[in-house]
Design an enzyme around this catalytic site. Structure first.
Site, short mmCIF file in Angstrom:
data_model
loop_
_atom_site.label_atom_id
_atom_site.label_comp_id
_atom_site.label_asym_id
_atom_site.label_seq_id
_atom_site.Cartn_x
_atom_site.Cartn_y
_atom_site.Cartn_z
N HIS A 245 0.88 -1.57 0.10
CA HIS A 245 -0.02 0.11 -0.02
C HIS A 245 1.13 1.09 -0.17
O HIS A 245 1.61 1.40 0.46
CB HIS A 245 -0.75 -0.02 1.15
N GLU A 298 -7.91 -4.37 -0.62
CA GLU A 298 -8.40 -5.69 -1.31
C GLU A 298 -8.21 -7.26 -0.96
O GLU A 298 -9.42 -8.17 -2.18
CB GLU A 298 -7.53 -5.35 -2.61
#
Ligand code: ACO
Length: 362
Positions: A245, A298
């Site tokens: 991320h 996700e």
């Protein structure tokens, strides 16, 4: 001297009161409220209001069926075009010409109608529409969404989608939210802003990742060899979807809440996902010891949505349904700011020269 920041990393573009991912602490708060304290406590419609209005209620109004027919076969593409069409269809004014209350009303109308579109499209053309009187029996926006799609949904599926919508509702200045703010800053209408956000969300490095996560989980389920699968992906120089991320150097708080949701609900692929996560984290740590690469939202979104029997091709559209909340809040914040977004670029091309110095001149 120019201060060049590739990908705008670390550049502070706006002040925002909406949400700020806590980079080091691994938490995410919507207007100061931890998402841990929202899921299962309040509805997604109220989370939309918390983000947009700064308080719970009046929430989103009940959505009507989507009014414009659009069918290309790809739900993400269709919802993007259909949302843009709402502006001429409803006669939405451009934000430059309306006040904040009107903008807020347009955003609410576009948000719930986007959900109706996705639910109707998911149901497919082959099945008759669910009677409006049945949909009107729903207590919350998410239940309404699931009824429009499935008729009589499994309450555990409604719970899973509700948790997903709340955890994916807002996440600071990510790519799609930045896109909606840029469009909003030009004074465009609410539908144009949200439609632009859907396009930005669709890429695999942003909201397009979770369907690829499910394919990874299915591959490990078939082979039974999570470690071998992870090594194969990384040896080929590919990325493991659902890991890493730009912001977090700790666990993504949304991954944490959705992992717990998946476990509590008894998601059928929980164990194989956990084995894949374990193998991936070990291998990423070994190969990239200087970079904290952990599971992102996700990965566990895919497991929760799979449990709710949402097919992989619909994952990006589900993300759209959730993120209309954060986008709406940012569009309104941008409207209040009233200043066009127009960054500069660092020029690195050739020095000033004559046309005859350019290759191909004769
Ligand atoms: N798998 C393998 N390696 C990775 C991964 C991954 N998922 N993520 C990052 N890396 C590696 C990169 O290859 C890079 O290595 P290098 O320095 O040897 O080139 C290093 O880790 C740093 O990566 P960056 O590209 O600097 O990370 P960045 O902050 O730019 O990207 C991103 C973040 C796009 C999320 C990235 O981690 C990625 O591609 N992940 C996979 C796709 C994904 O899960 N997307 C969903 C993100 S969450 C969301 O949008 C809601």
């Amino acid at each position: 001297m120019s201060d060049f920041k590739p990908g705008l990393e670390g550049v502070i573009a706006f002040e925002t009161e909406i949400a700020e991912p806590d980079k080091a602490g691994g938490s995410l708060r919507y207007r100061g409220v931890d998402i841990e304290d929202l899921i299962g406590q309040v509805s997604f419609g109220n989370v939309w209001a918390l983000l947009v209005d700064g308080r719970f209620g009046p929430g989103l109004p009940p959505a009507e069926p989507f009014p414009v027919p659009v069918h290309s076969g790809d739900i993400r593409v269709d919802v993007q075009s259909a949302v843009a069409m709402l502006a001429p269809y409803w006669g939405l004014d451009q934000m430059l010409d309306i006040d904040e209350d009107q903008t807020r009303a347009d955003l609410a109308r576009v948000s719930v109608t986007a959900l109706s579109f996705v639910a109707q499209a998911a149901r497919g053309l082959g099945l008759p529409a669910v009677p409006q009187k049945d949909i009107d029996k729903a207590q919350t926006i998410v239940e309404r969404f699931m009824k429009r799609w499935r008729g009589e949904p499994d309450p555990r599926h409604v719970k899973a989608v509700d948790a997903y919508f709340i955890s994916a509702a807002e996440h600071g200045l990510n790519a799609s939210t930045f896109t909606t703010r840029i469009v909003a800053s030009t004074g465009a209408d609410a539908a144009a802003c949200i439609s632009a956000g859907i396009g930005a969300l669709s890429g695999p490095l942003h909201g397009g990742a979770p369907s690829r996560v499910l394919h990874m989980i299915e591959a490990v389920e078939r082979s039974g060899d999570a470690e071998g699968y992870v090594k194969g992906v990384l040896d080929r120089g590919e990325r493991l979807m659902g890991f890493g991320h730009r912001v977090y150097r700790a666990e993504d708080p949304r991954a944490r809440v959705l992992r717990r949701t998946a476990k509590e609900l008894g998601a059928p692929r929980f164990e194989v996902a956990e084995a894949l996560e374990k193998a991936a984290l070990a291998e990423l740590q070994a190969r990239k010891p200087d970079r904290v690469l952990m599971t992102n939202v996700e990965f566990w979104s895919a497991v929760v949505l799979d449990f709710a029997e949402v097919p992989a091709h619909m994952f990006t559209s589900m993300f759209t349904c959730a993120r209309v909340a954060g986008w709406s809040a940012h569009i309104l914040e941008q409207k209040k700011l009233g200043r066009i977004v127009r960054p500069s670029a660092l020029y690195v091309g050739p020095d000033t020269r004559k046309p005859q110095d350019v290759e191909g001149w004769d």
